[in-house]
Design a protein around this motif. Structure first.
Motif, PDB file in Angstrom:
ATOM      1  N   HIS A  34       0.823  -1.279  -0.083  1.00  0.00           N
ATOM      2  CA  HIS A  34       0.024   0.134  -0.168  1.00  0.00           C
ATOM      3  C   HIS A  34       0.840   1.367  -0.127  1.00  0.00           C
ATOM      4  CE1 HIS A  34      -3.650   2.545   0.742  1.00  0.00           C
ATOM      5  NE2 HIS A  34      -2.958   3.106   1.720  1.00  0.00           N
ATOM      6  N   GLU A  35       1.833   1.155   0.695  1.00  0.00           N
ATOM      7  CA  GLU A  35       2.974   2.327   0.731  1.00  0.00           C
ATOM      8  C   GLU A  35       3.822   2.597  -0.604  1.00  0.00           C
ATOM      9  OE1 GLU A  35       6.994   3.267   2.966  1.00  0.00           O
ATOM     10  OE2 GLU A  35       5.562   2.042   3.975  1.00  0.00           O
ATOM     11  N   ILE A  36       4.397   1.341  -0.996  1.00  0.00           N
ATOM     12  CA  ILE A  36       5.216   1.482  -2.163  1.00  0.00           C
ATOM     13  C   ILE A  36       4.554   1.230  -3.621  1.00  0.00           C
ATOM     14  CG2 ILE A  36       7.266   0.710  -0.678  1.00  0.00           C
ATOM     15  CD1 ILE A  36       7.063  -2.070  -2.172  1.00  0.00           C
ATOM     16  N   PHE A  37       3.533   0.906  -3.638  1.00  0.00           N
ATOM     17  CA  PHE A  37       3.294   0.559  -5.128  1.00  0.00           C
ATOM     18  C   PHE A  37       2.727   2.044  -5.767  1.00  0.00           C
ATOM     19  CE2 PHE A  37       0.064  -0.269  -8.579  1.00  0.00           C
ATOM     20  CZ  PHE A  37       0.949  -1.202  -9.242  1.00  0.00           C
ATOM     21  N   PRO A  38       2.183   2.669  -5.105  1.00  0.00           N
ATOM     22  CA  PRO A  38       1.804   4.132  -5.778  1.00  0.00           C
ATOM     23  C   PRO A  38       3.264   4.867  -6.278  1.00  0.00           C
ATOM     24  CG  PRO A  38       0.510   3.877  -4.071  1.00  0.00           C
ATOM     25  CD  PRO A  38       1.530   2.800  -3.724  1.00  0.00           C
ATOM     26  N   GLN A  39       4.455   4.673  -5.352  1.00  0.00           N
ATOM     27  CA  GLN A  39       5.458   5.240  -5.602  1.00  0.00           C
ATOM     28  C   GLN A  39       6.164   4.560  -6.965  1.00  0.00           C
ATOM     29  OE1 GLN A  39       7.959   4.986  -1.972  1.00  0.00           O
ATOM     30  NE2 GLN A  39       6.230   5.969  -0.872  1.00  0.00           N
ATOM     31  N   HIS A  40       5.846   3.044  -6.916  1.00  0.00           N
ATOM     32  CA  HIS A  40       6.615   2.493  -8.027  1.00  0.00           C
ATOM     33  C   HIS A  40       6.072   2.682  -9.358  1.00  0.00           C
ATOM     34  CE1 HIS A  40       7.945  -1.040 -10.195  1.00  0.00           C
ATOM     35  NE2 HIS A  40       6.729  -1.555 -10.561  1.00  0.00           N
ATOM     36  N   ALA A  41       4.529   2.725  -9.280  1.00  0.00           N
ATOM     37  CA  ALA A  41       3.835   3.266 -10.311  1.00  0.00           C
ATOM     38  C   ALA A  41       4.040   4.554 -11.017  1.00  0.00           C
ATOM     39  CB  ALA A  41       2.241   3.152  -9.979  1.00  0.00           C
ATOM     40  N   GLN A  42       4.468   5.421 -10.025  1.00  0.00           N
ATOM     41  CA  GLN A  42       5.064   6.875 -10.722  1.00  0.00           C
ATOM     42  C   GLN A  42       6.205   6.714 -11.150  1.00  0.00           C
ATOM     43  OE1 GLN A  42       5.015   9.389  -7.091  1.00  0.00           O
ATOM     44  NE2 GLN A  42       2.845  10.047  -7.481  1.00  0.00           N
ATOM     45  N   THR A  43       6.986   5.898 -10.656  1.00  0.00           N
ATOM     46  CA  THR A  43       8.390   5.679 -11.515  1.00  0.00           C
ATOM     47  C   THR A  43       8.334   5.061 -12.817  1.00  0.00           C
ATOM     48  OG1 THR A  43       9.511   5.139  -9.305  1.00  0.00           O
ATOM     49  CG2 THR A  43      10.637   4.366 -11.466  1.00  0.00           C
ATOM     50  N   ILE A  44       7.372   4.037 -12.991  1.00  0.00           N
ATOM     51  CA  ILE A  44       7.020   3.677 -14.102  1.00  0.00           C
ATOM     52  C   ILE A  44       6.550   4.708 -15.143  1.00  0.00           C
ATOM     53  CG2 ILE A  44       5.775   1.895 -15.482  1.00  0.00           C
ATOM     54  CD1 ILE A  44       8.414   0.739 -13.776  1.00  0.00           C
ATOM     55  N   GLU A  45       5.601   5.323 -14.609  1.00  0.00           N
ATOM     56  CA  GLU A  45       4.991   6.589 -15.400  1.00  0.00           C
ATOM     57  C   GLU A  45       5.983   7.506 -16.001  1.00  0.00           C
ATOM     58  OE1 GLU A  45       3.228  10.043 -16.707  1.00  0.00           O
ATOM     59  OE2 GLU A  45       4.152   9.841 -14.758  1.00  0.00           O
ATOM     60  N   LYS A  46       7.016   7.803 -15.165  1.00  0.00           N
ATOM     61  CA  LYS A  46       8.021   8.721 -15.456  1.00  0.00           C
ATOM     62  C   LYS A  46       8.625   8.119 -16.752  1.00  0.00           C
ATOM     63  CE  LYS A  46       8.526  10.793 -11.082  1.00  0.00           C
ATOM     64  NZ  LYS A  46       9.406  10.992  -9.957  1.00  0.00           N
ATOM     65  N   VAL A  47       9.039   6.808 -16.784  1.00  0.00           N
ATOM     66  CA  VAL A  47       9.571   6.198 -17.995  1.00  0.00           C
ATOM     67  C   VAL A  47       9.017   6.533 -19.268  1.00  0.00           C
ATOM     68  CG1 VAL A  47      10.551   3.939 -18.954  1.00  0.00           C
ATOM     69  CG2 VAL A  47      10.759   4.397 -16.663  1.00  0.00           C
ATOM     70  N   PHE A  48       7.761   6.557 -19.209  1.00  0.00           N
ATOM     71  CA  PHE A  48       6.816   6.579 -20.230  1.00  0.00           C
ATOM     72  C   PHE A  48       6.515   8.110 -20.536  1.00  0.00           C
ATOM     73  CE2 PHE A  48       6.479   2.280 -19.279  1.00  0.00           C
ATOM     74  CZ  PHE A  48       6.945   1.726 -20.673  1.00  0.00           C
ATOM     75  N   ALA A  49       6.903   9.129 -19.741  1.00  0.00           N
ATOM     76  CA  ALA A  49       6.520  10.387 -19.807  1.00  0.00           C
ATOM     77  C   ALA A  49       6.752  11.120 -21.305  1.00  0.00           C
ATOM     78  CB  ALA A  49       7.213  11.418 -18.759  1.00  0.00           C
ATOM     79  N   THR A  50       7.828  10.300 -21.842  1.00  0.00           N
ATOM     80  CA  THR A  50       8.242  11.048 -23.192  1.00  0.00           C
ATOM     81  C   THR A  50       6.870  11.008 -24.250  1.00  0.00           C
ATOM     82  OG1 THR A  50       9.582   9.262 -23.851  1.00  0.00           O
ATOM     83  CG2 THR A  50      10.633  10.989 -22.644  1.00  0.00           C
ATOM     84  N   LEU A  51       6.216   9.956 -23.966  1.00  0.00           N
ATOM     85  CA  LEU A  51       5.078   9.714 -25.016  1.00  0.00           C
ATOM     86  C   LEU A  51       3.796  10.460 -24.647  1.00  0.00           C
ATOM     87  CD1 LEU A  51       5.642   5.697 -25.203  1.00  0.00           C
ATOM     88  CD2 LEU A  51       6.393   7.403 -26.698  1.00  0.00           C
TER      89      LEU A  51
END
Length: 143
Positions: free
Chosen positions: A105-122
């Motif tokens: 519950h604590e880390i998944f939202p942070q992990h999801a944001q990390t992944i979202e940042k990878v795809f931010a150029t699209l």
């Protein structure tokens, strides 16, 4: 267009991108004291609930012996317990503990944001096209 050459270039691009994503995810998981496989098991249990260990193995695509080891490690850390099916003693479930649930519950939202940042150029459309193209390749492979 030379389809063979473009296919090879696409393949190399996918492999390089996959390697980059692996590095990012490994570092992200290391920040939480987990390895990628441990996180994959916990993420499955967090989103899908308790699962038969055989299904965990199938879903995260690792060998049976590795599944046992990973679950043993998560049990030692207090994140997962094993529960025997009362109706079929041969079936053992992996179950996220309260401690495991709290961590996810604590880390998944942070992990999801990390992944979202990878795809931010699209942009949104490019992201959808990429996802659909990868799914199409994955589900329609004839090799």
């Amino acid at each position: 267009m030379d389809r063979v050459e473009e296919s090879l270039k696409a393949f190399v691009g996918i492999k390089r991108t996959n390697d980059m994503l692996d590095r990012i995810v490994k570092q992200d998981m290391k920040n939480y004291g987990l390895n990628v496989t441990e996180f994959a098991v916990m993420e499955l249990l967090y989103h899908k609930g308790e699962q038969p260990i055989q299904k965990v193995k199938d879903r995260i695509l690792i060998a049976s012996s590795s599944t046992t080891y990973v679950i043993d490690q998560l049990v030692k850390k207090g994140y997962v317990i094993r529960r025997q099916n009362p109706k079929d003693k041969r079936v053992i479930y992996a179950v996220l503990t309260e401690k495991g649930h709290e961590l996810m519950h604590e880390i998944f939202p942070q992990h999801a944001q990390t992944i979202e940042k990878v795809f931010a150029t699209l942009n949104d459309e490019e992201l959808v096209v990429l996802r659909k193209a990868l799914k199409k390749i994955n589900t329609n492979s004839t090799v």
